[in-house]
Design an enzyme around this catalytic site. Structure first.
Site, PDB file in Angstrom:
ATOM      1  N   ASN A 100     -10.846   9.923  22.891  1.00 51.57           N
ATOM      2  CA  ASN A 100     -10.617   8.336  22.380  1.00 51.57           C
ATOM      3  C   ASN A 100      -9.166   7.648  22.211  1.00 51.57           C
ATOM      4  O   ASN A 100      -9.161   7.068  21.521  1.00 51.57           O
ATOM      5  CB  ASN A 100     -11.108   8.396  20.839  1.00 51.57           C
ATOM      6  CG  ASN A 100     -10.644   9.227  20.091  1.00 51.57           C
ATOM      7  OD1 ASN A 100      -9.586  10.031  20.437  1.00 51.57           O
ATOM      8  ND2 ASN A 100     -11.398   9.668  18.783  1.00 51.57           N
ATOM      9  N   ARG A 104      -2.672   9.224  10.957  1.00 53.86           N
ATOM     10  CA  ARG A 104      -3.271   9.731   9.937  1.00 53.86           C
ATOM     11  C   ARG A 104      -2.522   9.113   8.685  1.00 53.86           C
ATOM     12  O   ARG A 104      -1.260   8.918   8.525  1.00 53.86           O
ATOM     13  CB  ARG A 104      -3.062  11.485   9.891  1.00 53.86           C
ATOM     14  CG  ARG A 104      -4.186  12.209  10.725  1.00 53.86           C
ATOM     15  CD  ARG A 104      -5.437  12.032  10.594  1.00 53.86           C
ATOM     16  NE  ARG A 104      -6.614  12.702  11.348  1.00 53.86           N
ATOM     17  CZ  ARG A 104      -6.981  12.100  12.458  1.00 53.86           C
ATOM     18  NH1 ARG A 104      -6.883  10.681  12.631  1.00 53.86           N
ATOM     19  NH2 ARG A 104      -7.825  12.724  13.227  1.00 53.86           N
ATOM     20  N   GLN A 144     -10.527  10.314   2.909  1.00 57.15           N
ATOM     21  CA  GLN A 144     -11.602   9.320   3.683  1.00 57.15           C
ATOM     22  C   GLN A 144     -13.009   9.864   3.232  1.00 57.15           C
ATOM     23  O   GLN A 144     -13.233  11.296   3.140  1.00 57.15           O
ATOM     24  CB  GLN A 144     -11.621   9.587   5.038  1.00 57.15           C
ATOM     25  CG  GLN A 144     -10.319   8.799   5.613  1.00 57.15           C
ATOM     26  CD  GLN A 144     -10.061   8.636   7.120  1.00 57.15           C
ATOM     27  OE1 GLN A 144      -9.089   7.956   7.584  1.00 57.15           O
ATOM     28  NE2 GLN A 144     -11.210   9.273   7.858  1.00 57.15           N
ATOM     29  N   HIS A 190     -11.939   3.911   9.040  1.00 59.59           N
ATOM     30  CA  HIS A 190     -11.495   4.670  10.351  1.00 59.59           C
ATOM     31  C   HIS A 190     -12.562   4.595  11.407  1.00 59.59           C
ATOM     32  O   HIS A 190     -13.576   5.123  11.374  1.00 59.59           O
ATOM     33  CB  HIS A 190     -11.383   6.168   9.761  1.00 59.59           C
ATOM     34  CG  HIS A 190     -11.017   7.176  10.879  1.00 59.59           C
ATOM     35  ND1 HIS A 190     -10.499   8.186  10.906  1.00 59.59           N
ATOM     36  CD2 HIS A 190     -10.386   6.733  12.157  1.00 59.59           C
ATOM     37  CE1 HIS A 190     -10.065   8.820  11.769  1.00 59.59           C
ATOM     38  NE2 HIS A 190      -9.826   7.970  12.545  1.00 59.59           N
TER      39      HIS A 190
HETATM   40  P1  NAD Z   1      -0.895  14.124  21.572  1.00 58.28           P
HETATM   41  O1  NAD Z   1      -0.917  15.523  21.287  1.00 58.28           O
HETATM   42  O2  NAD Z   1      -1.233  13.757  22.933  1.00 58.28           O
HETATM   43  O3  NAD Z   1       0.508  13.407  21.050  1.00 58.28           O
HETATM   44  C1  NAD Z   1       1.140  13.810  19.921  1.00 58.28           C
HETATM   45  C2  NAD Z   1       2.620  13.618  19.923  1.00 58.28           C
HETATM   46  O4  NAD Z   1       3.008  13.657  18.683  1.00 58.28           O
HETATM   47  C3  NAD Z   1       3.145  14.839  20.763  1.00 58.28           C
HETATM   48  O5  NAD Z   1       3.830  14.103  21.829  1.00 58.28           O
HETATM   49  C4  NAD Z   1       4.050  15.478  19.741  1.00 58.28           C
HETATM   50  O6  NAD Z   1       5.159  16.050  20.287  1.00 58.28           O
HETATM   51  C5  NAD Z   1       4.356  14.229  18.869  1.00 58.28           C
HETATM   52  N1  NAD Z   1       4.843  14.853  17.505  1.00 58.28           N
HETATM   53  C6  NAD Z   1       4.135  15.877  16.590  1.00 58.28           C
HETATM   54  N2  NAD Z   1       4.831  16.031  15.377  1.00 58.28           N
HETATM   55  C7  NAD Z   1       5.978  15.094  15.789  1.00 58.28           C
HETATM   56  C8  NAD Z   1       6.878  14.715  14.678  1.00 58.28           C
HETATM   57  N3  NAD Z   1       7.265  15.622  13.484  1.00 58.28           N
HETATM   58  N4  NAD Z   1       7.772  13.934  15.050  1.00 58.28           N
HETATM   59  C9  NAD Z   1       7.673  12.879  16.482  1.00 58.28           C
HETATM   60  N5  NAD Z   1       6.517  13.371  17.228  1.00 58.28           N
HETATM   61  C10 NAD Z   1       5.733  14.526  16.956  1.00 58.28           C
HETATM   62  O7  NAD Z   1      -2.032  13.674  20.662  1.00 58.28           O
HETATM   63  P2  NAD Z   1      -2.843  12.139  20.606  1.00 58.28           P
HETATM   64  O8  NAD Z   1      -4.079  12.247  21.560  1.00 58.28           O
HETATM   65  O9  NAD Z   1      -1.723  11.117  21.200  1.00 58.28           O
HETATM   66  O10 NAD Z   1      -3.161  11.884  19.107  1.00 58.28           O
HETATM   67  C11 NAD Z   1      -2.111  11.850  18.277  1.00 58.28           C
HETATM   68  C12 NAD Z   1      -3.039  11.504  16.601  1.00 58.28           C
HETATM   69  O11 NAD Z   1      -3.665  10.575  16.689  1.00 58.28           O
HETATM   70  C13 NAD Z   1      -3.711  12.924  16.681  1.00 58.28           C
HETATM   71  O12 NAD Z   1      -3.513  14.025  16.125  1.00 58.28           O
HETATM   72  C14 NAD Z   1      -4.650  12.255  15.374  1.00 58.28           C
HETATM   73  O13 NAD Z   1      -3.949  12.483  14.167  1.00 58.28           O
HETATM   74  C15 NAD Z   1      -4.644  10.718  15.837  1.00 58.28           C
HETATM   75  N6  NAD Z   1      -5.921   9.957  16.066  1.00 58.28           N
HETATM   76  C16 NAD Z   1      -6.445   9.207  15.527  1.00 58.28           C
HETATM   77  C17 NAD Z   1      -7.561   8.551  16.104  1.00 58.28           C
HETATM   78  C18 NAD Z   1      -8.265   7.422  15.226  1.00 58.28           C
HETATM   79  O14 NAD Z   1      -9.315   7.289  15.394  1.00 58.28           O
HETATM   80  N7  NAD Z   1      -7.605   6.671  14.357  1.00 58.28           N
HETATM   81  C19 NAD Z   1      -8.228   8.740  17.107  1.00 58.28           C
HETATM   82  C20 NAD Z   1      -7.551   9.883  17.949  1.00 58.28           C
HETATM   83  C21 NAD Z   1      -6.477  10.542  17.481  1.00 58.28           C
END
Ligand code: NAD
Length: 358
Positions: free
Chosen positions: A117, A256, A285, A309
């Site tokens: 997603n 989050r 949530q 959400h």
């Molecule tokens: P991803 O793993 O591709 O990317 C996450 C990035 O965050 C990575 O590059 C990682 O190095 C970086 N990161 C981790 N800790 C960090 C920090 N302390 N400071 C800076 N950067 C940091 O993940 P993604 O697919 O891009 O998803 C990211 C997040 O989005 C998910 O973990 C989830 O919590 C959230 N998400 C939300 C929804 C929604 O419906 N709202 C849907 C999907 C994902």
């Protein structure tokens, strides 16, 4: 084998719209397939407290399927009771509702439908950025009220062109947001991440990496949050960090809720330190009725773009994460290797760096 799924209720909508796969009613489309193989499939939305279906059935389930939209919070305590649990599948992306350290210790694998997603969320974040910067929501509400005061809206409305937009976390979602902003001719696109963007992605966005987070936020007109929730990001956007933000900047957090401090955000909006906050994720949530983010406003009475959400649960996304969930469970049944990108916790160890530097 017992498979337990915690999903959100769709009620009438799920009966009318079978593509709402991620609901209790439509069971991720897994029901017939699992029962045809002789498995017991329990699906519930009842997740809080020791008498909830979730907490009762987790005691002997072997596979747990959850979503981030209506998270079944799998705490260390519940993991200690879940004697048969071997596999947790997150139908979607983001497994922070599971105590991942406890899963590592117990050899419980945790997998996500990685990428399922990410475009859905990136599109939502771009929409939220534009809504805040252009003061769209108060303008629409004014029209519904029957009023017409252009100046009251225009005083809080700007162009995205010429602004600095930065992403905390520039993985799949963060980089997609930045890519989608390229045609808006922002002054600069920035990112803060402990990993550098892959060269091909960097070439498509020409974003500048800023390694110090205070320095980063002090340069941004818009900060979008796209890192997973873990010990290193919990409460990251607190009073102290907000004090380094540009006055009147905007925050969009679709990652989050708990990455931002609930009260600090409400205070900063009220004081005018930030001009807007939008997103769809909450520190608990479903969000309680009295959660300040439901009704908080900026000094002009706007600046709130919060929704339930749903950014990652569009019908398109549901088709992808339902298929991905089945695929992961099928691999588990047949002993086929999993897609490495889906594995958050493998047998006894983290398989991703996204949930904190170790
Ligand atoms: P991803 O793993 O591709 O990317 C996450 C990035 O965050 C990575 O590059 C990682 O190095 C970086 N990161 C981790 N800790 C960090 C920090 N302390 N400071 C800076 N950067 C940091 O993940 P993604 O697919 O891009 O998803 C990211 C997040 O989005 C998910 O973990 C989830 O919590 C959230 N998400 C939300 C929804 C929604 O419906 N709202 C849907 C999907 C994902």
């Amino acid at each position: 084998m017992k498979v337990l799924a915690v999903l959100y209720n769709g009620f009438k909508a799920a009966k009318q719209e079978p593509r709402l796969l991620g609901t209790v009613e439509n069971k991720l489309g897994l029901s017939e397939w699992l029962s045809s193989q002789g498995h017991e499939f329990i699906v519930t939305s009842d997740k809080e407290g020791p008498n909830s279906d979730f907490q009762k059935h987790i005691k002997d389930a072997e596979i747990l399927v959850t979503t981030p939209f209506h998270p079944g919070y799998l705490t260390r305590e519940l993991i200690s009771q879940a004697k048969n649990l071997k596999l947790c599948v997150t139908a979607g992306v983001g497994s922070d509702h599971i105590d991942l350290d406890a899963a590592v210790e117990r050899n419980i694998q945790v997998l996500e439908v990685t990428g399922s997603n990410v475009t859905s969320v990136a599109e939502h974040a771009v929409m939220a950025i534009l809504s805040l910067v252009r003061n769209y929501i108060p303008a629409h509400e004014m029209i519904e009220r029957g009023d017409w005061q252009v100046a009251d809206i225009a005083r809080g409305a700007f162009d995205l062109e010429g602004k600095v937009v930065g992403s905390i976390g520039a993985g799949r979602i963060g980089s997609r947001i930045l890519q989608r902003l390229v045609p808006f001719d922002c002054k600069e696109l920035l990112y803060y991440d402990y990993a550098a963007m892959p060269a091909a992605v960097q070439a498509s966005v020409n974003a500048r990496r800023v390694k110090d987070i205070k320095d980063f936020v002090s340069q941004c007109d818009v900060v979008t949050v796209n890192a997973p929730l873990h010990q290193g990001t919990k409460g990251l956007i607190n009073d102290e960090l907000i004090s380094h933000f540009k006055p009147g900047s905007w925050i969009v957090n679709t990652a989050r809720g708990a990455i931002a401090d609930r009260e600090a955000i409400a205070r900063a909006l009220k004081s005018g330190k930030i001009a807007g906050y939008a997103g769809d994720v909450w520190d608990v949530q479903p969000a309680p009725k009295e959660h300040p983010w439901r009704t908080m406003k900026n000094t002009l009475g706007g600046g709130n773009g919060m929704t339930p959400h749903y950014s990652g649960t569009t019908l398109d996304a549901q088709a992808r994460y339902a298929a991905g969930t089945r695929n992961i469970i099928e691999n588990y049944f047949t002993g086929k290797p999993q897609n490495p990108a889906d594995v958050i916790v493998g047998l006894g160890k983290y398989e991703t760096k996204a949930y904190g530097q170790r």
